[in-house]
Structure formats: C-alpha cells, structure tokens
Design a protein around this motif. Structure first.
Motif, PDB file in Angstrom:
ATOM      1  N   LYS A  70      -4.735  -3.420  68.180  1.00 50.10           N
ATOM      2  CA  LYS A  70      -5.164  -2.447  68.492  1.00 50.10           C
ATOM      3  C   LYS A  70      -6.666  -1.524  67.845  1.00 50.10           C
ATOM      4  O   LYS A  70      -7.076  -0.588  67.485  1.00 50.10           O
ATOM      5  N   ILE A  71      -7.139  -2.969  66.814  1.00 48.95           N
ATOM      6  CA  ILE A  71      -8.658  -1.921  65.654  1.00 48.95           C
ATOM      7  C   ILE A  71      -9.759  -3.044  66.652  1.00 48.95           C
ATOM      8  O   ILE A  71      -9.790  -4.378  66.622  1.00 48.95           O
ATOM      9  N   GLN A  72     -10.680  -3.056  66.431  1.00 48.11           N
ATOM     10  CA  GLN A  72     -11.917  -3.984  66.698  1.00 48.11           C
ATOM     11  C   GLN A  72     -12.751  -4.358  65.548  1.00 48.11           C
ATOM     12  O   GLN A  72     -12.874  -5.426  65.617  1.00 48.11           O
ATOM     13  N   LEU A  73     -11.950  -3.391  64.103  1.00 47.83           N
ATOM     14  CA  LEU A  73     -13.283  -4.411  63.031  1.00 47.83           C
ATOM     15  C   LEU A  73     -12.362  -4.031  61.705  1.00 47.83           C
ATOM     16  O   LEU A  73     -11.569  -3.318  62.170  1.00 47.83           O
ATOM     17  N   VAL A  74     -12.084  -5.206  61.437  1.00 51.73           N
ATOM     18  CA  VAL A  74     -11.452  -4.939  59.639  1.00 51.73           C
ATOM     19  C   VAL A  74     -12.934  -5.366  58.713  1.00 51.73           C
ATOM     20  O   VAL A  74     -13.802  -6.162  58.761  1.00 51.73           O
ATOM     21  N   SER A  75     -12.718  -4.441  57.514  1.00 47.34           N
ATOM     22  CA  SER A  75     -13.882  -4.663  57.002  1.00 47.34           C
ATOM     23  C   SER A  75     -13.780  -4.278  55.528  1.00 47.34           C
ATOM     24  O   SER A  75     -12.737  -3.497  55.292  1.00 47.34           O
ATOM     25  N   GLY A  76     -14.665  -4.241  54.293  1.00 50.92           N
ATOM     26  CA  GLY A  76     -14.225  -3.997  52.505  1.00 50.92           C
ATOM     27  C   GLY A  76     -15.163  -5.272  52.165  1.00 50.92           C
ATOM     28  O   GLY A  76     -15.460  -5.930  52.865  1.00 50.92           O
ATOM     29  N   GLY A  77     -15.064  -4.908  50.762  1.00 54.02           N
ATOM     30  CA  GLY A  77     -15.491  -4.962  49.797  1.00 54.02           C
ATOM     31  C   GLY A  77     -14.213  -5.386  48.916  1.00 54.02           C
ATOM     32  O   GLY A  77     -14.561  -4.753  47.389  1.00 54.02           O
ATOM     33  N   PRO A  78     -14.212  -7.176  49.349  1.00 54.46           N
ATOM     34  CA  PRO A  78     -13.533  -7.108  48.183  1.00 54.46           C
ATOM     35  C   PRO A  78     -13.431  -7.707  46.757  1.00 54.46           C
ATOM     36  O   PRO A  78     -14.579  -7.585  46.445  1.00 54.46           O
ATOM     37  N   PRO A  79     -12.283  -6.863  45.709  1.00 54.60           N
ATOM     38  CA  PRO A  79     -13.223  -6.790  44.609  1.00 54.60           C
ATOM     39  C   PRO A  79     -14.265  -8.324  43.832  1.00 54.60           C
ATOM     40  O   PRO A  79     -13.431  -9.347  44.165  1.00 54.60           O
TER      41      PRO A  79
END
Length: 385
Positions: A70-79
């Motif tokens: 259902k999504i095109q992108l996963v993003s983030g800045g892991p600690p």
C-alpha cells in the motif's frame, strides 16, 4: 505517492519528502517533545504536516504488515547514538540501534523504495562490518536472523546468499552514499550517510544526486563575485577565504557557491541587540552563556555552519554557536538553527531552548531530504505499490 515515516524526529526528513511528493500514511516517533512539535504545527495548519497521522510510541511494537503493498516508500533516520562520533560507540551492542526495526519495516511492507539516513560515524573502520551487515540486510530483507543467532553468523549467511546469485524472495538494489549537505545547498557542513534502495523487480537504474554547490565556487564568489556586495560588507571587513590560492578568476567553477551562515541568517535581526524585532519571530530569542573553548569555537559567518549537534554534554557541548568576525560568540537561536537545517520559517519548535536544539541537532535538513526524495520519486512508477 504514499509513504511510511519511521523515527520521524521533528519532521525534517518527512517535510522534505513531502515537498518531493510523498504523503505519509503514518508518522512514527517515540519522543514526546518531537511529537508535540509536529502536533503543534498540525494544529497551526502548516501545509507539509497538517494531514500527517502521528503515532507516538515504540516502533518495535508497530505491526507493519497492514501496509504491505500500500506504500511506495519507507523512510527514516534510525537513532544514531550507537554510531555517533560523540556517542558511546556501542553499534550492534547498543539497545538504541533501530536498524533492525527499519529492516523489519521494509520486509513487512515491501515498498517500492526506501530512504534511510544516519551519521557519518557508521562508516568508520571500526563499524565497517556492521555497515556492510546493514546494507546486506536491506538488500535481502527476507533473510532473517534465526532465533538465538548472533549478528556475525547472520552476516555470514547473508554474504553466502548474496554471492550465491539466488534472487528468490524480496530483494533491493541499494546505493549507499556519504554526503556533505553543503554540497547540495545546505548552509551547513553536515556529513551523513544515506541508504537508498529500489525493489529489484522495478529494474530501476539510479545514482545519488550529484553535488550542485562547492567550496571552490564559494571561494571564487568571495574573491571575484558579488558575495560581499550582496551582504553590504565594507571592504575593510572583507576576509580572504581559506584556499584562495587554488581558485583563479578565469576558472569560475560550474557549481553554485556553498551557502554560508551569513546567507542563512540573512534578514533575521540580531537577537542579542534587537530584542523587539526578534520577539515577533518564531523561536528567535537570545540565549545567554555562550563561551569559546578548545573544540568549541562556533561557526564563522562566511562559511557554512559547522554540524549542528544534539549532544550529551551540556547543550551540544556548547558548539552550536555563531562566531563573529571580531572573535565574540553567541548561541544560535532556535530559529537560526532551523534556518541552518532549512526548516520553513513558519515551523514552530516545541519545548525549551535546549530541548528544541536537541530536536534540530538530530534532524535531517529539509532541503537535502527534498533533493533525495525528488530523485527517488522520478524513478518510481506512478501506479499502485
């Protein structure tokens, strides 16, 4: 395009990706101050975040399976504390290492692409094996660690799988890049590592966005361009930039000049001496107590700022300071720091000065996130995930 934002912090990466065309179905962050900052800006109707669904809590307790397909992108800045040059350098022995959760999110959601950001310290020689371990897990997220298996043995299995040529299951083509934000127009010398991956079945051919700004172009602008005139600096106060011997008037660099601290703060009143004018600007209040000492000397006006730090010793060790041409120093205000991180001027930070500086020190520069996000978006199909 729909996305899932993990470890959102105060929203720098998410806002930049929003500007690039991504719309998060969920924004997950455990820190209450960061969540309050995002919620406050939602309530104020700030365009980039007003429709965000914010989930405050432990990412380890989030079930990502409902987002599968259902999504095109996963993003983030892991600690980043496990890898930060200013931290305890625990890496894979540090309970704050959230890369396993980022990889789980990719495995369970199967996005078309992902973008993860972390500190330069992750690329140090002492962490090199773990860096490669993270990369291989992102390339082959279906190859999970077995119960009781330590990371070294899991790493060996991943290497064996990778070299076997077996492409069954979920696989990604991953690009890693150490980036200086200043090379992309951010008024800050901020080095970070990016992991960008595209699902293999999409057959995407991609490279990290090329640098658009350079130090040599700044030197040329200060020697032969209109930098000083633009800022209305009298000739007697114009400094000769470091490295001026390597740039000739005839060889003007093709890139744009690095943006400096003076560029970033243009138009903001001095909070120390212009109290009334400063009071009407969001988060622009003078903070006393700045002092210079070894290793903490502040950011010169006519260079990109030093890396803003979240820090653990005092308020980022006293380094988040402006260094004036006369040698005096003062702390950056929250608004000035937000300018250095390219947040919009109408974005309000929640909490005390020290708390908001922590949020800013941990943030991804908004404009850098936009540059990466736009490039990723250009290579994704505009269809269902």
């Amino acid at each position: 395009m729909k996305s899932l934002e993990l470890f959102a912090g105060a929203g720098g990466l998410g806002i930049g990706l929003h500007d690039a065309g991504f719309r998060p179905v969920n924004v997950i962050e455990w820190d209450s101050y960061c969540c309050d900052t995002i919620r406050e800006n939602k309530a104020r109707g700030l365009h980039a975040v007003k429709n965000w669904k914010v989930t405050q809590g432990d990412v380890r307790k989030v079930d990502f399976k409902p987002y599968n397909g259902k999504i095109q992108l996963v993003s983030g800045g892991p600690p980043c504390q496990p890898f930060s040059l200013g931290g305890k350098h625990g890496a894979y022995d540090d309970v704050r290492d959230m890369f396993p959760q980022a990889i789980r999110a990719v495995r369970e959601t199967r996005p078309q692409a992902f973008v993860f950001e972390n500190v330069k310290g992750l690329t140090r020689n002492s962490f090199r094996n773990y860096f490669e371990y993270v990369r291989l897990q992102l390339e082959h997220p279906d190859i999970k660690a077995k119960r009781g298996e330590d990371w070294a043995n899991h790493f060996a299995r991943l290497e064996q799988h990778h070299t076997s040529g077996n492409r069954a299951g979920l696989n990604y083509r991953v690009v890693t890049q150490l980036v200086n934000a200043a090379d992309h127009g951010i008024p800050q010398k901020r080095e970070r590592v990016f992991f960008v991956g595209f699902r293999e079945d999409l057959a995407v051919s991609w490279h990290f966005p090329l640098a658009t700004h350079s130090q040599d172009a700044l030197i040329w602008d200060q020697l032969h361009g209109d930098y000083w005139d633009r800022h209305q600096i009298a000739r007697k106060f114009r400094l000769c930039p470091k490295g001026s011997d390597r740039v000739s008037k005839q060889d003007k660099p093709s890139e744009r000049p690095w943006r400096t601290t003076r560029d970033a703060l243009f138009g903001l009143p001095d909070p120390e001496f212009e109290h009334e004018n400063s009071a009407i600007i969001l988060n622009h209040r003078f903070q006393s107590g700045a002092r210079s000492y070894k290793g903490h000397t502040g950011s010169p006006l006519d260079e990109p700022a030093k890396t803003l730090k979240a820090g653990v010793h005092g308020v980022p060790g006293g380094e988040n300071m402006l260094l004036r041409p006369d040698g005096s120093v003062r702390y950056f205000t929250v608004r000035e720091s937000a300018r250095l991180q390219t947040f919009p001027d109408d974005f309000l930070f929640h909490g005390s000065w020290g708390e908001t500086m922590r949020q800013l020190g941990n943030a991804v520069p908004v404009d850098l996130a936009r540059v990466v996000g736009e490039s990723v978006a250009e290579h994704l199909p505009r269809t269902a995930a």
